[in-house]
Design a protein around this motif. Structure first.
Motif, PDB file in Angstrom:
ATOM      1  N   GLU A  56      38.414  47.480  47.971  1.00 21.91           N
ATOM      2  CA  GLU A  56      38.573  47.295  46.532  1.00 21.91           C
ATOM      3  C   GLU A  56      40.035  47.262  46.089  1.00 21.91           C
ATOM      4  N   THR A  57      40.931  47.876  46.867  1.00 23.36           N
ATOM      5  CA  THR A  57      42.339  47.925  46.466  1.00 23.36           C
ATOM      6  C   THR A  57      43.137  46.716  46.934  1.00 23.36           C
ATOM      7  N   THR A  58      42.583  45.909  47.831  1.00 26.09           N
ATOM      8  CA  THR A  58      43.366  44.814  48.422  1.00 26.09           C
ATOM      9  C   THR A  58      42.736  43.436  48.268  1.00 26.09           C
ATOM     10  N   ILE A  59      41.439  43.359  48.103  1.00 26.45           N
ATOM     11  CA  ILE A  59      40.751  42.073  48.218  1.00 26.45           C
ATOM     12  C   ILE A  59      41.201  41.072  47.156  1.00 26.45           C
ATOM     13  N   LYS A  60      41.464  41.527  45.946  1.00 26.36           N
ATOM     14  CA  LYS A  60      41.867  40.607  44.879  1.00 26.36           C
ATOM     15  C   LYS A  60      43.203  39.941  45.200  1.00 26.36           C
ATOM     16  N   ASP A  61      44.173  40.743  45.657  1.00 23.13           N
ATOM     17  CA  ASP A  61      45.488  40.180  45.996  1.00 23.13           C
ATOM     18  C   ASP A  61      45.383  39.146  47.107  1.00 23.13           C
ATOM     19  N   THR A  62      44.534  39.407  48.090  1.00 21.98           N
ATOM     20  CA  THR A  62      44.366  38.480  49.212  1.00 21.98           C
ATOM     21  C   THR A  62      43.775  37.159  48.743  1.00 21.98           C
ATOM     22  N   ILE A  63      42.733  37.219  47.905  1.00 21.86           N
ATOM     23  CA  ILE A  63      42.099  35.995  47.413  1.00 21.86           C
ATOM     24  C   ILE A  63      43.066  35.193  46.554  1.00 21.86           C
ATOM     25  N   LEU A  64      43.799  35.867  45.676  1.00 19.08           N
ATOM     26  CA  LEU A  64      44.753  35.164  44.816  1.00 19.08           C
ATOM     27  C   LEU A  64      45.864  34.533  45.637  1.00 19.08           C
ATOM     28  N   ASN A  65      46.278  35.211  46.716  1.00 17.89           N
ATOM     29  CA  ASN A  65      47.299  34.642  47.603  1.00 17.89           C
ATOM     30  C   ASN A  65      46.813  33.333  48.208  1.00 17.89           C
ATOM     31  N   VAL A  66      45.598  33.326  48.755  1.00 14.55           N
ATOM     32  CA  VAL A  66      45.055  32.109  49.367  1.00 14.55           C
ATOM     33  C   VAL A  66      44.849  31.036  48.307  1.00 14.55           C
ATOM     34  N   TYR A  67      44.367  31.428  47.149  1.00 17.55           N
ATOM     35  CA  TYR A  67      44.108  30.477  46.062  1.00 17.55           C
ATOM     36  C   TYR A  67      45.395  29.771  45.633  1.00 17.55           C
ATOM     37  N   ASN A  68      46.521  30.496  45.675  1.00 20.20           N
ATOM     38  CA  ASN A  68      47.791  29.945  45.209  1.00 20.20           C
ATOM     39  C   ASN A  68      48.599  29.255  46.305  1.00 20.20           C
ATOM     40  N   LEU A  69      48.088  29.207  47.530  1.00 17.28           N
ATOM     41  CA  LEU A  69      48.777  28.468  48.579  1.00 17.28           C
ATOM     42  C   LEU A  69      48.845  26.987  48.214  1.00 17.28           C
ATOM     43  N   GLU A  70      49.944  26.338  48.604  1.00 21.79           N
ATOM     44  CA  GLU A  70      50.098  24.911  48.299  1.00 21.79           C
ATOM     45  C   GLU A  70      49.182  24.037  49.148  1.00 21.79           C
ATOM     46  N   PHE A  71      48.662  24.569  50.250  1.00 25.19           N
ATOM     47  CA  PHE A  71      47.816  23.783  51.139  1.00 25.19           C
ATOM     48  C   PHE A  71      46.704  23.128  50.325  1.00 25.19           C
ATOM     49  N   PRO A  72      46.591  21.797  50.353  1.00 25.32           N
ATOM     50  CA  PRO A  72      45.739  21.098  49.378  1.00 25.32           C
ATOM     51  C   PRO A  72      44.243  21.155  49.669  1.00 25.32           C
ATOM     52  N   ASN A  73      43.841  20.879  50.901  1.00 27.34           N
ATOM     53  CA  ASN A  73      42.419  20.760  51.217  1.00 27.34           C
ATOM     54  C   ASN A  73      41.888  22.107  51.712  1.00 27.34           C
ATOM     55  N   LYS A  74      41.419  22.909  50.809  1.00 28.22           N
ATOM     56  CA  LYS A  74      40.971  24.242  51.208  1.00 28.22           C
ATOM     57  C   LYS A  74      39.797  24.698  50.351  1.00 28.22           C
ATOM     58  N   GLU A  75      39.045  25.609  50.928  1.00 31.06           N
ATOM     59  CA  GLU A  75      38.021  26.334  50.197  1.00 31.06           C
ATOM     60  C   GLU A  75      38.097  27.798  50.616  1.00 31.06           C
ATOM     61  N   ILE A  76      37.709  28.678  49.728  1.00 33.46           N
ATOM     62  CA  ILE A  76      37.761  30.117  49.992  1.00 33.46           C
ATOM     63  C   ILE A  76      36.328  30.644  50.037  1.00 33.46           C
ATOM     64  N   ILE A  77      35.997  31.325  51.127  1.00 33.54           N
ATOM     65  CA  ILE A  77      34.676  31.919  51.288  1.00 33.54           C
ATOM     66  C   ILE A  77      34.867  33.415  51.528  1.00 33.54           C
ATOM     67  N   VAL A  78      34.397  34.230  50.612  1.00 38.23           N
ATOM     68  CA  VAL A  78      34.529  35.680  50.713  1.00 38.23           C
ATOM     69  C   VAL A  78      33.164  36.273  51.020  1.00 38.23           C
ATOM     70  N   ILE A  79      33.099  37.095  52.059  1.00 38.83           N
ATOM     71  CA  ILE A  79      31.840  37.691  52.477  1.00 38.83           C
ATOM     72  C   ILE A  79      31.937  39.196  52.301  1.00 38.83           C
ATOM     73  N   ASN A  80      31.222  39.739  51.320  1.00 38.34           N
ATOM     74  CA  ASN A  80      31.180  41.184  51.122  1.00 38.34           C
ATOM     75  C   ASN A  80      30.095  41.761  52.022  1.00 38.34           C
ATOM     76  N   ASP A  81      30.502  42.571  52.980  1.00 39.14           N
ATOM     77  CA  ASP A  81      29.577  43.059  53.997  1.00 39.14           C
ATOM     78  C   ASP A  81      29.017  44.433  53.630  1.00 39.14           C
ATOM     79  N   GLY A  82      28.240  44.458  52.540  1.00 44.91           N
ATOM     80  CA  GLY A  82      27.579  45.690  52.143  1.00 44.91           C
ATOM     81  C   GLY A  82      28.521  46.815  51.782  1.00 44.91           C
ATOM     82  N   SER A  83      29.610  46.511  51.089  1.00 44.98           N
ATOM     83  CA  SER A  83      30.593  47.538  50.720  1.00 44.98           C
ATOM     84  C   SER A  83      29.953  48.617  49.861  1.00 44.98           C
TER      85      SER A  83
END
Length: 408
Positions: A56-83
């Motif tokens: 819970e303390t890190t996941i948002k920063d990680t997703i926003l980092n990937v989302y803001n990468l310049e790499f053009p052809n991408k998709e983000i898949i987040v799997i919450n494993d029963g947290s």
């Protein structure tokens, strides 16, 4: 040869091998790499798989980092494993703000199972596995995906992890380790053609290769080591890309570090137990060398125990000359080992300084770090072996997450 010589000489030999391999890799390959990134990727795309368990303390920063990468052809898949913390709620809220696929698994079944669920939803031919505390350098994906253009047997490209939380003493020690040991070992292993394991925190995979080897093993405690060996057995290759940087959080308590290293050691032993027969019968010299290296590492640990027990049982405290002989036999190789390790760390730190400027104060830790590293390796190997032997085939290898303090 005295019974004490092998446990003292083995780490010395391995350190020399890593130094020579590192220098050779840098001289013949790495120094020729251009820092300017080639962003011509055509229609190649990456599906970023981010498995999450109690982050819970890190996941948002990680997703926003990937989302803001310049790499053009991408998709983000987040799997919450029963947290069991607030990770799911944070992800649900974030999904309303930015676009990513959210897979919410009810039960904790382990990182490998989460990755398998994620790859089933991936639309691109390449998938990037990253941890939920990882921050990726903007150019990293470009450096990694270029390797796949002209190598059909390439299954994975593993990156160069760096440490985010270096304020504590334990953080500084691990920063040295990842620079001098992890990076150096991967460079040396690249020379013989077989990297032991990808870095699960940051690796780009060819999706078809992952599917061809049966995806990630749900019953292996370290999914990254297990799939690496499956790639080797299926004659795929793995490459190390030192320019592809990411930053991650490392354990900050002795307890968390101990649990992490037990898991790593157990994972390596599980794979060795499962695959050594197939590896030795395969016509593959680099893989054969890798198996021998892993086997000797395990023998080394138990040889130390036997040698110490033998010395205690046979020592004569009244024989001063014998005591001096034993002390000299231990002291001289130990001093040589310390010198060689300091040399190894210094070489590796200087090489990696082109990617990250480390504080020169870290050199203070170089003199005594070899003792910590080899002692820790020996202890965790002893504790991990019974766990590896008790592995239940087909059972989910679940995970736990260390306490996080998200600091720079």
């Amino acid at each position: 040869m005295d019974i004490l010589l092998f446990p003292l000489m083995y780490p010395l030999f391995m350190s020399i091998y890593w130094i020579v391999g590192t220098v050779y890799y840098v001289a013949c390959y790495e120094r020729k790499l251009k820092r300017k990134v080639d962003k011509d990727i055509g229609d190649m795309g990456i599906s970023f798989l981010i498995p999450c368990y109690n982050e819970e303390t890190t996941i948002k920063d990680t997703i926003l980092n990937v989302y803001n990468l310049e790499f053009p052809n991408k998709e983000i898949i987040v799997i919450n494993d029963g947290s069991s913390d607030h990770s799911a709620r944070i992800l649900e809220q974030l999904a309303q703000e930015i676009d990513f696929k959210f897979i919410n698994l009810r039960d904790n079944k382990g990182k490998a199972n989460a990755l398998n669920e994620g790859i089933n939803h991936a639309k691109f031919d390449y998938v990037m596995g990253i941890d939920a505390d990882t921050i990726i350098d903007n150019d990293g994906p470009y450096y990694m995906i270029q390797h796949f253009k002209n190598d059909s047997q390439l299954a994975a490209v593993t990156g160069n992890p760096r440490i985010r939380n270096k304020k504590s003493l334990l953080g500084k020690i691990q920063a040295i380790e990842y620079t001098s040991m992890v990076g150096g070992i991967k460079r040396a292993q690249s020379v013989i053609g077989k990297i032991n394991t990808i870095s699960g925190v940051f690796t780009l995979f060819r999706k078809s290769a992952v599917e061809h080897v049966g995806k990630w093993d749900i019953d292996m405690i370290t999914e990254d080591i297990a799939i690496s060996w499956k790639f080797h057995l299926h004659k795929y290759t793995i490459k190390y890309e030192p320019r592809a940087l990411c930053w991650m959080l490392v354990p900050e308590t002795i307890g968390d570090l101990w649990k992490q290293r037990i898991r790593w050691a157990q994972g390596g032993q599980e794979v060795l137990i499962r695959d050594w027969k197939r590896g030795l019968t395969a016509i593959n010299i680099p893989l054969f060398t890798l198996i021998i290296e892993q086997t000797l590492s395990l023998i080394w640990v138990y040889w130390i125990i036997g040698a110490l027990c033998w010395m205690i049982l046979h020592i004569n405290f009244l024989d001063i000359y014998y005591l001096e002989y034993q002390f000299t036999l231990i002291l001289l190789p130990a001093l040589v080992l310390t010198f060689i390790n300091v040399l190894q760390f210094t070489v590796s730190l200087l090489i990696d300084s082109r990617y990250e400027k480390l504080n020169l104060i870290t050199f203070i830790f170089l003199s005594w770090y070899p003792v910590f590293y080899w002692l820790l390796n020996a202890l965790v190997a002893i504790v991990a072996l019974p766990k590896a032997l008790r592995r239940k085939k087909g059972a989910f290898a679940t995970w736990t997450s260390p306490e996080r303090r998200n600091e720079e």
